[in-house]
Design an enzyme around this catalytic site. Structure first.
Site, PDB file in Angstrom:
ATOM      1  CG  ASP A 114      -2.165  -0.875   0.997  1.00 39.44           C
ATOM      2  OD1 ASP A 114      -2.578  -1.040  -0.166  1.00 39.44           O
ATOM      3  OD2 ASP A 114      -2.704  -1.397   1.987  1.00 39.44           O
TER       4      ASP A 114
ATOM      5  CG  ASP B 147      -7.022  -3.950  -1.779  1.00 35.25           C
ATOM      6  OD1 ASP B 147      -7.537  -4.956  -2.304  1.00 35.25           O
ATOM      7  OD2 ASP B 147      -7.216  -3.640  -0.603  1.00 35.25           O
TER       8      ASP B 147
HETATM    9  N1  GLY Z   1      -6.290  -1.620   1.471  1.00 32.98           N
HETATM   10  C1  GLY Z   1      -7.308  -1.063   0.718  1.00 32.98           C
HETATM   11  C2  GLY Z   1      -8.694  -1.253   1.226  1.00 32.98           C
HETATM   12  O1  GLY Z   1      -8.927  -1.753   2.318  1.00 32.98           O
HETATM   13  O2  GLY Z   1      -9.579  -0.882   0.521  1.00 32.98           O
END
Ligand code: GLY
Length: 381
Positions: free
Chosen positions: A98, A161
């Site tokens: 992320d 994601d």
């Molecule tokens: N890590 C991205 C989400 O939880 O949407």
């Protein structure tokens, strides 16, 4: 060209956002917020501290506002917040795939707007960390280091994601002239097409691979309702992620994937009055929403509208406006004394602890979508 009615709605939403953000800037300053608890944002409320995945979104809101209004206070606080966030690169602890969510709306945005050399090196540092998560046998970016859904091996987990983190790699290749970053992003995106995306445009949250042999083992429901379901925020990352991958690569496969996901999301949302259920394939009761999913899908549709022929744009722009109007009407909190813009968020289907609250990424994507429609957004991704 928007209808008169939509233009009036848009102008009103933009004015409300300006007032709300001005007041939040005074109250929140360089805190790094996640969720508004009883209408109040707190600093670094999650256990992962400075490494928490959402920590770039407040800075992203400030850069978007600075770009739209040219008010210097937004820029000054965005830079202070980025200085704090940079600590995550030093500790490294708990950083994962992320880093794109963290450093695109902060350091890349700063660099794009001010050519700040420190921001550029922070973002390149983050890109190197992301590239280092590439599994060459399975050709995917490893998502997490620990399993939020219990114990077990996560070395072979790819998640939907990650598509939204790929722009950090494309940006790094553009900036440095080194094609390795983009090559890794391309490999990951191609792997996702046949492992995590389903032929009908829905997707799994997680695809599991054998981390040694790279063999695809199957899909996992993850933050969604269950096996074979369709977690709406994951669907949102897919729409926006594939649209951006197409922007950077111009490879038709990704444009088609983005359209497939977009059509699936548009039809799913049309069945619930344009309000985003937390999972498009969950039991009818209890009804759970995730307003952020609609805001992210709207941004993805508006991105897609820029990539397609003139005869296709109205489908994507029109659907984006329907979703934004619906969430604004049901979930926007315009109370100037309270933090948070878009209530009605959910972090994951089976965790109600924060459901109904404003979460910072929901606010960010809602603002980005409105600014895109006003032609005042900075391209952060
Ligand atoms: N890590 C991205 C989400 O939880 O949407």
């Amino acid at each position: 060209m928007l209808s008169e009615q939509n233009q009036i709605w848009l102008d009103k939403a933009y004015n409300l956002l300006q007032e709300k953000m001005k007041r939040e800037l005074e109250r929140v300053g360089s805190k790094i917020p996640f969720a508004a608890i009883n209408g109040q944002f707190h600093d670094l409320m999650m256990p992962d501290g400075i490494s928490w995945w959402t920590n770039g979104f407040w800075t992203g809101l400030l850069w978007q506002m600075y770009h739209a209004t040219k008010e210097e206070d937004y820029k000054a606080v965005a830079q202070e917040t980025e200085e704090r966030l940079a600590e995550a690169l030093v500790t490294f602890d708990k950083l994962n795939h992320d880093v794109g969510f963290m450093f695109m709306p902060s350091s890349v945005a700063n660099y794009r707007l001010t050519q700040n050399a420190k921001s550029k090196s922070r973002a390149l540092h983050a890109a190197n960390l992301l590239a280092g998560r590439f599994n060459p046998t399975g050709e995917f970016l490893r998502a997490w280091d620990t399993n939020s859904f219990g114990s077990g091996d996560v070395r072979g987990f790819m998640i939907i994601d990650s598509l939204m983190n790929l722009p950090l790699l494309y940006w790094a290749s553009e900036e440095t002239g080194d094609p390795r970053f983009a090559a890794i992003a391309n490999k990951h995106a191609f792997t996702s097409l046949h492992s995590i995306l389903r032929p009908d445009g829905s997707c799994n949250h997680i695809a599991a691979f054998d981390p040694e042999s790279g063999e695809f083992l199957g899909g996992i429901g993850g933050q969604g309702y269950g096996e074979g379901s369709s977690w709406s925020r994951g669907q949102a990352w897919a729409v926006y992620g594939y649209a951006l991958t197409y922007r950077y690569t111009k490879k038709e496969e990704f444009l088609n994937a983005a359209k497939q996901c977009a059509h699936y999301c548009i039809s799913s949302l049309a069945m619930s009055n344009w309000l985003p259920l937390s999972d498009f394939r969950a039991s009818a009761e209890p009804v759970k929403y995730d307003s952020a999913a609609a805001a992210i899908i709207a941004c993805g549709l508006l991105e897609l509208a820029e990539q397609v022929s003139e005869y296709e744009t109205s489908l994507y722009t029109g659907a984006a406006i329907q979703m934004l109007k619906a969430v604004e009407e049901k979930f926007a909190n315009w109370n100037l004394e309270e933090d948070g813009i878009l209530t009605g968020n959910a972090t994951m289907y089976h965790d109600d602890r924060l459901s109904g609250m404003s979460i910072i990424y929901g606010d960010y994507y809602f603002l980005e979508a409105i600014l895109r429609l006003k032609e005042k957004a900075i391209m952060i991704w």
